[in-house]
Scaffold this motif. Structure first.
Motif, PDB file in Angstrom:
ATOM      1  N   ILE A   1       2.507  42.957  -5.986  1.00  0.00           N
ATOM      2  CA  ILE A   1       3.868  43.079  -6.500  1.00  0.00           C
ATOM      3  C   ILE A   1       3.881  43.841  -7.816  1.00  0.00           C
ATOM      4  O   ILE A   1       4.860  44.505  -8.121  1.00  0.00           O
ATOM      5  CB  ILE A   1       4.583  41.712  -6.664  1.00  0.00           C
ATOM      6  CG1 ILE A   1       3.649  40.567  -6.915  1.00  0.00           C
ATOM      7  CG2 ILE A   1       5.510  41.427  -5.592  1.00  0.00           C
ATOM      8  CD1 ILE A   1       4.346  39.238  -7.084  1.00  0.00           C
ATOM      9  N   GLY A   2       2.802  43.797  -8.543  1.00  0.00           N
ATOM     10  CA  GLY A   2       2.728  44.546  -9.795  1.00  0.00           C
ATOM     11  C   GLY A   2       2.738  46.050  -9.591  1.00  0.00           C
ATOM     12  O   GLY A   2       2.979  46.810 -10.533  1.00  0.00           O
ATOM     13  N   SER A   3       2.496  46.472  -8.370  1.00  0.00           N
ATOM     14  CA  SER A   3       2.467  47.905  -8.068  1.00  0.00           C
ATOM     15  C   SER A   3       3.810  48.463  -7.601  1.00  0.00           C
ATOM     16  O   SER A   3       3.943  49.671  -7.438  1.00  0.00           O
ATOM     17  CB  SER A   3       1.410  48.201  -7.002  1.00  0.00           C
ATOM     18  OG  SER A   3       0.120  48.078  -7.554  1.00  0.00           O
ATOM     19  N   VAL A   4       4.797  47.602  -7.407  1.00  0.00           N
ATOM     20  CA  VAL A   4       6.116  48.087  -6.989  1.00  0.00           C
ATOM     21  C   VAL A   4       6.642  49.085  -8.010  1.00  0.00           C
ATOM     22  O   VAL A   4       6.972  50.230  -7.695  1.00  0.00           O
ATOM     23  CB  VAL A   4       7.111  46.915  -6.798  1.00  0.00           C
ATOM     24  CG1 VAL A   4       8.533  47.433  -6.598  1.00  0.00           C
ATOM     25  CG2 VAL A   4       6.695  46.023  -5.642  1.00  0.00           C
ATOM     26  N   ASP A   5       6.720  48.653  -9.252  1.00  0.00           N
ATOM     27  CA  ASP A   5       7.233  49.490 -10.335  1.00  0.00           C
ATOM     28  C   ASP A   5       6.363  50.722 -10.550  1.00  0.00           C
ATOM     29  O   ASP A   5       6.873  51.817 -10.824  1.00  0.00           O
ATOM     30  CB  ASP A   5       7.312  48.652 -11.619  1.00  0.00           C
ATOM     31  CG  ASP A   5       8.062  49.349 -12.726  1.00  0.00           C
ATOM     32  OD1 ASP A   5       9.197  49.781 -12.487  1.00  0.00           O
ATOM     33  OD2 ASP A   5       7.501  49.461 -13.833  1.00  0.00           O
ATOM     34  N   ILE A   6       5.071  50.562 -10.409  1.00  0.00           N
ATOM     35  CA  ILE A   6       4.162  51.696 -10.606  1.00  0.00           C
ATOM     36  C   ILE A   6       4.403  52.774  -9.560  1.00  0.00           C
ATOM     37  O   ILE A   6       4.472  53.961  -9.880  1.00  0.00           O
ATOM     38  CB  ILE A   6       2.688  51.229 -10.605  1.00  0.00           C
ATOM     39  CG1 ILE A   6       2.428  50.306 -11.801  1.00  0.00           C
ATOM     40  CG2 ILE A   6       1.737  52.432 -10.634  1.00  0.00           C
ATOM     41  CD1 ILE A   6       1.084  49.603 -11.758  1.00  0.00           C
ATOM     42  N   ALA A   7       4.558  52.383  -8.301  1.00  0.00           N
ATOM     43  CA  ALA A   7       4.810  53.362  -7.237  1.00  0.00           C
ATOM     44  C   ALA A   7       6.110  54.120  -7.488  1.00  0.00           C
ATOM     45  O   ALA A   7       6.163  55.355  -7.375  1.00  0.00           O
ATOM     46  CB  ALA A   7       4.860  52.668  -5.871  1.00  0.00           C
ATOM     47  N   ILE A   8       7.157  53.392  -7.841  1.00  0.00           N
ATOM     48  CA  ILE A   8       8.443  54.028  -8.121  1.00  0.00           C
ATOM     49  C   ILE A   8       8.321  54.985  -9.301  1.00  0.00           C
ATOM     50  O   ILE A   8       8.821  56.110  -9.261  1.00  0.00           O
ATOM     51  CB  ILE A   8       9.527  52.956  -8.355  1.00  0.00           C
ATOM     52  CG1 ILE A   8       9.784  52.179  -7.061  1.00  0.00           C
ATOM     53  CG2 ILE A   8      10.818  53.588  -8.888  1.00  0.00           C
ATOM     54  CD1 ILE A   8      10.621  50.914  -7.235  1.00  0.00           C
ATOM     55  N   ASN A   9       7.624  54.554 -10.339  1.00  0.00           N
ATOM     56  CA  ASN A   9       7.479  55.404 -11.517  1.00  0.00           C
ATOM     57  C   ASN A   9       6.549  56.593 -11.281  1.00  0.00           C
ATOM     58  O   ASN A   9       6.725  57.649 -11.900  1.00  0.00           O
ATOM     59  CB  ASN A   9       7.031  54.583 -12.720  1.00  0.00           C
ATOM     60  CG  ASN A   9       8.164  53.745 -13.272  1.00  0.00           C
ATOM     61  OD1 ASN A   9       9.340  54.076 -13.092  1.00  0.00           O
ATOM     62  ND2 ASN A   9       7.832  52.659 -13.927  1.00  0.00           N
TER      63      ASN A   9
ATOM     64  N   GLY B   1      -1.505  59.366  -7.409  1.00  0.00           N
ATOM     65  CA  GLY B   1      -0.624  58.693  -6.476  1.00  0.00           C
ATOM     66  C   GLY B   1       0.814  59.161  -6.480  1.00  0.00           C
ATOM     67  O   GLY B   1       1.608  58.682  -5.686  1.00  0.00           O
ATOM     68  N   GLY B   2       1.175  60.107  -7.341  1.00  0.00           N
ATOM     69  CA  GLY B   2       2.516  60.671  -7.347  1.00  0.00           C
ATOM     70  C   GLY B   2       2.437  62.140  -6.969  1.00  0.00           C
ATOM     71  O   GLY B   2       1.662  62.885  -7.567  1.00  0.00           O
ATOM     72  N   VAL B   3       3.198  62.560  -5.967  1.00  0.00           N
ATOM     73  CA  VAL B   3       3.132  63.934  -5.462  1.00  0.00           C
ATOM     74  C   VAL B   3       4.549  64.481  -5.254  1.00  0.00           C
ATOM     75  O   VAL B   3       5.358  63.834  -4.588  1.00  0.00           O
ATOM     76  CB  VAL B   3       2.345  63.993  -4.128  1.00  0.00           C
ATOM     77  CG1 VAL B   3       2.351  65.388  -3.538  1.00  0.00           C
ATOM     78  CG2 VAL B   3       0.916  63.493  -4.324  1.00  0.00           C
TER      79      VAL B   3
ATOM     80  N   GLY C   1       5.617  58.325  -4.463  1.00  0.00           N
ATOM     81  CA  GLY C   1       4.722  57.598  -5.350  1.00  0.00           C
ATOM     82  C   GLY C   1       4.078  56.455  -4.588  1.00  0.00           C
ATOM     83  O   GLY C   1       4.754  55.760  -3.824  1.00  0.00           O
ATOM     84  N   VAL C   2       2.781  56.285  -4.783  1.00  0.00           N
ATOM     85  CA  VAL C   2       2.018  55.260  -4.070  1.00  0.00           C
ATOM     86  C   VAL C   2       1.155  54.489  -5.061  1.00  0.00           C
ATOM     87  O   VAL C   2       0.512  55.090  -5.932  1.00  0.00           O
ATOM     88  CB  VAL C   2       1.116  55.912  -2.989  1.00  0.00           C
ATOM     89  CG1 VAL C   2       0.236  54.874  -2.317  1.00  0.00           C
ATOM     90  CG2 VAL C   2       1.954  56.657  -1.969  1.00  0.00           C
ATOM     91  N   SER C   3       1.128  53.177  -4.910  1.00  0.00           N
ATOM     92  CA  SER C   3       0.291  52.347  -5.770  1.00  0.00           C
ATOM     93  C   SER C   3      -0.170  51.120  -5.003  1.00  0.00           C
ATOM     94  O   SER C   3       0.557  50.582  -4.171  1.00  0.00           O
ATOM     95  CB  SER C   3       1.068  51.925  -7.014  1.00  0.00           C
ATOM     96  OG  SER C   3       0.248  51.192  -7.889  1.00  0.00           O
ATOM     97  N   GLY C   4      -1.398  50.700  -5.297  1.00  0.00           N
ATOM     98  CA  GLY C   4      -1.920  49.488  -4.679  1.00  0.00           C
ATOM     99  C   GLY C   4      -3.410  49.523  -4.430  1.00  0.00           C
ATOM    100  O   GLY C   4      -4.014  48.519  -4.095  1.00  0.00           O
ATOM    101  N   GLY C   5      -4.015  50.687  -4.589  1.00  0.00           N
ATOM    102  CA  GLY C   5      -5.446  50.802  -4.351  1.00  0.00           C
ATOM    103  C   GLY C   5      -6.130  51.513  -5.496  1.00  0.00           C
ATOM    104  O   GLY C   5      -5.597  51.608  -6.600  1.00  0.00           O
ATOM    105  N   LEU C   6      -7.310  52.028  -5.222  1.00  0.00           N
ATOM    106  CA  LEU C   6      -7.991  52.880  -6.183  1.00  0.00           C
ATOM    107  C   LEU C   6      -7.225  54.195  -6.269  1.00  0.00           C
ATOM    108  O   LEU C   6      -6.495  54.556  -5.347  1.00  0.00           O
ATOM    109  CB  LEU C   6      -9.427  53.150  -5.722  1.00  0.00           C
ATOM    110  CG  LEU C   6     -10.334  51.938  -5.527  1.00  0.00           C
ATOM    111  CD1 LEU C   6     -11.659  52.360  -4.899  1.00  0.00           C
ATOM    112  CD2 LEU C   6     -10.560  51.227  -6.849  1.00  0.00           C
TER     113      LEU C   6
END
Length: 131
Positions: free
Chosen positions: A47-55, A96-98, A111-116
Motif C-alpha cells: 500500500i505504501g507504493s500506491v502514492d509512489i506509482a502515481i507520483n 518505474g515512470g515512463v 508509473g509502477v511501484s512495488g518491486g526492485l
C-alpha cells in the motif's frame, strides 16, 4: 489524449508483465495534464507504493522523461541535483515512470511501484509498449 480505454490497455500489459516476473505492483496512468486516469493495486502489492506509482507517472509526464533517467541526472553535482525536493516532494527519481508518446508528443505516462527498480522499470516499459 489518454482515454480510459488507453489506460486500461496499458495497465493490462503492465499487469501481465508483473505477473510474469512474480511481483505484485501498483500501476498508474496519467493523462497529458498529469491527472490520474486509472490505477490498480495488484493483490499483495504494498500500500505504501500506491502514492509512489502515481507520483512516478506524474513525474514522467511533468518532465517528459523516464524517472530512471531523471534519477541519473539528479545525482550530486549533476544538473538536476535536488529536483526531488521540488513540487512538494512529489518528484520521483527512481525507475518505474515512463512517458507515453504518440509520435514525438508526450500525451501521458505510466508509473509502477512495488518491486526492485529494475522490476518497476520492466513493468512500466511493458505497459508503455502496449500504448
Amino acid at each position: 489524449m489518454i482515454t480510459l480505454a488507453d489506460a486500461k490497455r496499458v495497465i493490462a500489459a503492465a499487469e501481465e508483465k508483473a505477473e510474469e516476473i512474480g511481483q505484485p505492483m501498483n500501476i498508474a496512468v496519467v493523462d497529458g495534464g498529469g491527472n490520474l486516469v486509472a490505477h490498480i493495486r495488484m493483490d499483495k502489492a504494498w500500500i505504501g507504493s500506491v502514492d509512489i506509482a502515481i507520483n512516478k507517472a506524474w513525474t514522467a509526464r511533468a518532465f517528459d522523461i523516464a524517472t530512471q533517467k531523471l534519477g541519473e541526472l539528479s545525482q550530486s553535482g549533476d544538473q538536476f541535483f535536488g529536483i526531488h525536493a521540488s513540487n512538494s516532494g512529489r518528484v520521483m527519481i527512481f525507475a518505474g515512470g515512463v512517458p507515453l508518446k504518440r509520435g514525438d508528443q508526450v500525451v501521458g505516462a505510466i508509473g509502477v511501484s512495488g518491486g526492485l527498480g529494475k522490476q518497476d522499470q520492466a513493468v512500466a516499459e511493458a505497459g508503455a509498449e502496449a500504448f
